[in-house]
Design an enzyme around this catalytic site. Structure first.
Site, mmCIF file in Angstrom:
data_model
loop_
_atom_site.group_PDB
_atom_site.id
_atom_site.type_symbol
_atom_site.label_atom_id
_atom_site.label_comp_id
_atom_site.label_asym_id
_atom_site.label_seq_id
_atom_site.Cartn_x
_atom_site.Cartn_y
_atom_site.Cartn_z
ATOM 1 N N GLU A 105 -98.600 -56.367 63.924
ATOM 2 C CA GLU A 105 -99.711 -56.691 64.821
ATOM 3 C C GLU A 105 -100.777 -55.592 64.884
ATOM 4 O O GLU A 105 -101.953 -55.891 65.051
ATOM 5 C CB GLU A 105 -99.211 -56.932 66.251
ATOM 6 C CG GLU A 105 -98.061 -57.907 66.366
ATOM 7 C CD GLU A 105 -96.705 -57.212 66.348
ATOM 8 O OE1 GLU A 105 -95.694 -57.903 66.432
ATOM 9 O OE2 GLU A 105 -96.678 -55.962 66.256
ATOM 10 N N ASP A 120 -90.078 -56.685 61.903
ATOM 11 C CA ASP A 120 -90.725 -56.193 63.117
ATOM 12 C C ASP A 120 -92.185 -55.820 62.828
ATOM 13 O O ASP A 120 -92.583 -55.630 61.669
ATOM 14 C CB ASP A 120 -89.965 -54.970 63.637
ATOM 15 C CG ASP A 120 -90.106 -54.782 65.135
ATOM 16 O OD1 ASP A 120 -90.932 -55.477 65.751
ATOM 17 O OD2 ASP A 120 -89.391 -53.919 65.678
ATOM 18 N N ASP A 145 -90.976 -57.415 73.204
ATOM 19 C CA ASP A 145 -90.425 -56.397 74.110
ATOM 20 C C ASP A 145 -90.593 -56.785 75.579
ATOM 21 O O ASP A 145 -91.578 -56.440 76.240
ATOM 22 C CB ASP A 145 -91.102 -55.054 73.849
ATOM 23 C CG ASP A 145 -90.792 -54.522 72.463
ATOM 24 O OD1 ASP A 145 -89.892 -55.075 71.811
ATOM 25 O OD2 ASP A 145 -91.435 -53.558 72.030
#
Length: 745
Positions: free
Chosen positions: A443, A440, A506
């Site tokens: 970024e 995960d 998401d």
């Protein structure tokens, strides 16, 4: 980034110097790729010797790193700032081009692609595929821009402003503009959740954690593909800004900060040919394990769970004949505030080795969530800080912030020792019984920092995802073997396709978000990524039963499928009994399709063609396919049109030919739009004319002997004969000859 104010003027605070003519053109063997062409382009037309004084020039170099690919390098000052390019594992030693001077024109030929530079003014660089001009760089296309501090450009913020990771605005840029023809459409540029066709958009290549309902992207890829038979990669992992028919409406503009811009042009003529050349140069995905195609079931994010919860989910799925291949533990398998310390929370998982062994006894693989940050409370934070394994600020202190986890630091993967240290913890988890990792984040990468190897922070912002995922993927390959390594990754840039699988981030739990999720996946597919997934039902919020069921049908007709959410469990019986039936229907269907899907996955590893294919990829000559982003081809044989309405009504397009519903056997003539209404257990799923679908005999797992009990479903509408290959997960392969002419409606 827009530099002009209309057609004639520059924006306040902007000074521009443009390549005005090809003053001299010469052939050389000394480019980065061997033979090439070098052009001196003064920023005014030279009419006398005096015009050469105090006059900046742009130096443009043409070369070929691989057949059918041309590298274009534009430099104001060759020794100036450049972020450096991407890794090019497919580059040919010594280059692949033939350079010549023909009637004073510079010509570089490589496979079906030719670059041709005309002498004198105006500046004219053209690209031809199989002798047909597809695009070019003309008057005021190659430019060097200087900005004052108060220049009125880029009024928005690119990236996560609150996180302090928005893109900086330097004072110098180089841009190129390539012609857009009448009817020409542009695709790609990473996982973008807006319209599939990028014409009219401003797109910034700058990774950000912005969700699927925004203009930001987790996977920014400076590669675009044109329906006119070519593609373009800007060879810069830093901030690249695109204006796609949005500033100069007849052109695609891309700009980078600094003194140098480098880009590659890839020949078609078909979109698949472009992707094949692109992925051959930057790397293709490996074969992913057959077990990974099965259903992934998650604990979800902030829900309460322990081994008893996990076991109950698994046993209830089995009791309802819902096959699960992978169980995923999200963040709270570790203790809160400690992420990421790779230690099971002893309060809820006191016997991790025993638990993992028990899950393996149930014939499951296990995935655990990780990220590249380490919270201050974790003992690993001090260990990493003391050894210099964390990214630092310019004053030498460890970079930290309180977003996500309190006081967290960022692992510096430019430091080989830090990478080895991080990988050591992953190896410990693999030894415990963990099979794969969900990587995960990656970024929100800061800018005001120093890296171990001295990397430019602007270069590293997007490229960090590559180093992070590579560190994890390499461990899985080393520990589990080449064919058994798989990630579930969120962040990426160009080249990330070599470390599958990626998922869409998401989304919200609505039908609208389901549609935008599909757009993101199709955009990523046209950016060179073959394997992709998403959170079935959406991540944020809890879907109503209707949304969950519609999303389940969609999610199980893709390469990889995962039930996951934020604050609620995603086992189907918490929605209603019909959700269980829908899950059973589509998991069983996917298991039956595994001989077909696995073979398409092997094709992806050899050609770069994605499993989920935008219609334009399979039907590039059908104008009606060009804009379609609510349906897709699953491999080359099956058309899928997810249902995005509460009523079950769905409108979709079938290209010309005789199509057959895989679910009902009904036959339909294509070349037109159709409108159908479907219950939750159905959706438009059509086999194309002459399709041959290898049909497996099992519904309980994805990794079985596909040749045992195999049948071939052959559909009408084809001509002649074809060979169909079926390969099992063990590597056994068999080719079947099929006479399509014998199949009748």
């Amino acid at each position: 980034m827009k530099f002009t104010d209309g057609f004639w003027q520059l924006r306040p605070g902007v000074t521009a110097l443009y390549a005005q003519e090809a003053y001299d053109i010469w052939q050389t063997d000394a480019t980065a790729d061997g033979p090439g062409i070098v052009i001196t382009a003064p920023t005014t037309v030279i009419r006398g010797r005096g015009d050469t004084l105090n006059r900046p020039v742009l130096t443009t170099t043409l070369s070929s790193p691989a057949e059918g690919v041309i590298r274009v390098r534009i430099a104001h000052h060759e020794g100036g700032t450049w972020h450096g390019g991407f890794e090019l594992p497919g580059a040919a030693a010594g280059g692949a081009g033939a350079a010549s001077i023909v009637d004073a024109h510079g010509v570089l030929e490589t496979g079906p692609l030719t670059a041709r530079i005309a002498p004198g003014a105006p500046w004219s660089l053209s690209f031809e595929v199989e002798g047909r001009r597809v695009t070019g760089s003309g008057h005021r296309a190659q430019g060097y821009l200087q900005l004052t501090d108060d220049a009125q450009v880029d009024p928005g913020v690119v990236g996560n402003a609150r996180a302090g990771t928005a893109a900086p605005r330097p004072h110098t840029f180089v841009h190129e503009q390539l012609d857009l023809g009448v009817g020409e459409l542009v695709y790609g540029l990473g996982e973008r959740f807006g319209p599939l066709v990028k014409n009219g958009q401003t797109v910034d290549i700058w990774n950000a954690d912005g969700g699927t309902s925004s203009e930001q992207a987790y996977k920014s890829v400076p590669f675009h593909l044109s329906n006119r038979g070519y593609g373009v990669l800007v060879n810069d992992p830093g901030h690249v800004s695109y204006e796609i028919g949005s500033e100069a409406v007849e052109r695609v503009q891309f700009s980078v900060p600094g003194e140098v811009l480098e880009y590659f042009v890839f020949a078609g003529p078909a979109p698949k040919d472009v992707l094949a050349r692109y992925t051959a140069l930057l790397g293709r995905p490996p074969v992913v394990p057959a077990w990974s195609y099965g259903l992934w079931l998650s604990t979800s994010f902030t829900t309460d769970y322990d081994e008893a919860t996990v076991t109950s989910f698994i046993d209830e799925m089995a009791a309802r004949e819902l096959p699960v291949s992978v169980f995923h533990f999200d963040c709270f398998w570790m203790r809160e505030f400690n992420w990421c310390d790779f230690e099971w929370d002893p309060r809820t998982f006191p016997d991790p080795e025993g638990m993992l062994a028990r899950l393996h006894e149930k014939d499951l693989r296990v995935s655990v969530w990780i990220n590249p940050y380490i919270g201050q409370r974790s003992p690993l934070f001090r260990e990493a800080a003391d050894q210099g394994f964390l990214v630092t600020r310019p004053d030498g202190s460890v970079w930290q912030w309180d977003l996500w986890q309190a006081g967290m630091g960022l692992v510096d993967f430019t430091n080989p020792d830090a990478t080895a240290w991080y990988q050591g913890h992953l190896r410990r988890l693999i030894a415990q019984g963990v099979d794969c990792f969900k990587t995960d984040f990656g970024e929100r990468i800061p800018l005001e920092v120093d890296y171990f190897d001295g990397s430019d922070p602007s270069r590293m912002h997007n490229l960090y995802a590559q180093l992070y995922n590579r560190a994890v993927h390499d461990v899985l390959v080393a520990e589990r073997g080449e064919g058994d390594a798989v990630l579930f990754a969120r962040s990426a840039t160009a080249g990330g396709q070599t470390m599958p699988v990626h998922w869409g981030g998401d989304s919200t739990s609505t039908l609208v978000s389901m549609a935008e999720t599909l757009r993101g996946g199709l955009s990523l597919a046209l950016s060179g990524f073959a394997f992709w997934s998403h959170d079935i039902g959406g991540f944020e919020g809890t879907p109503d039963a209707g949304v969950f069921k519609r999303w389940t049908a969609f999610g199980l007709l893709g390469s990889h499928s995962r039930f996951h959410g934020s604050q609620s469990y995603r086992v189907p019986w918490v929605f209603d009994d019909e959700a269980v039936d829908v899950t059973r229907t589509f998991t069983h269907l996917k298991m039956r399709l595994m001989p077909y899907l696995y073979q398409v996955g092997l094709e992806a590893a050899s050609t770069g063609a994605p499993l989920m294919r935008p219609m334009v990829l399979e039907f590039p000559d059908d104008p009606a396919a060009a804009y379609l982003d609510r349906q897709y081809m699953l491999g080359s044989e099956l058309l899928v049109a997810p249902v995005f309405t509460e009523s079950g009504e769905v409108e979709f397009y079938l290209p010309a030919g005789h199509w057959t519903s895989l679910l009902t056997g009904e036959t339909v003539e294509g070349g037109r739009w159709l409108r159908e209404t479907h219950g939750y257990d159905s959706l438009p799923l059509y086999a194309r004319p002459g399709a041959v679908i290898p049909w497996g005999a099992r519904v309980d797992r994805p990794d079985y002997d596909y040749l045992d009990g195999l049948s071939l479903r052959v559909f009408p509408g084809g001509e002649g004969s074809r060979d169909v290959v079926v390969t099992t997960p063990s590597g056994a392969s068999r080719t079947f000859g099929v006479d399509l002419a014998e199949v009748t409606r």
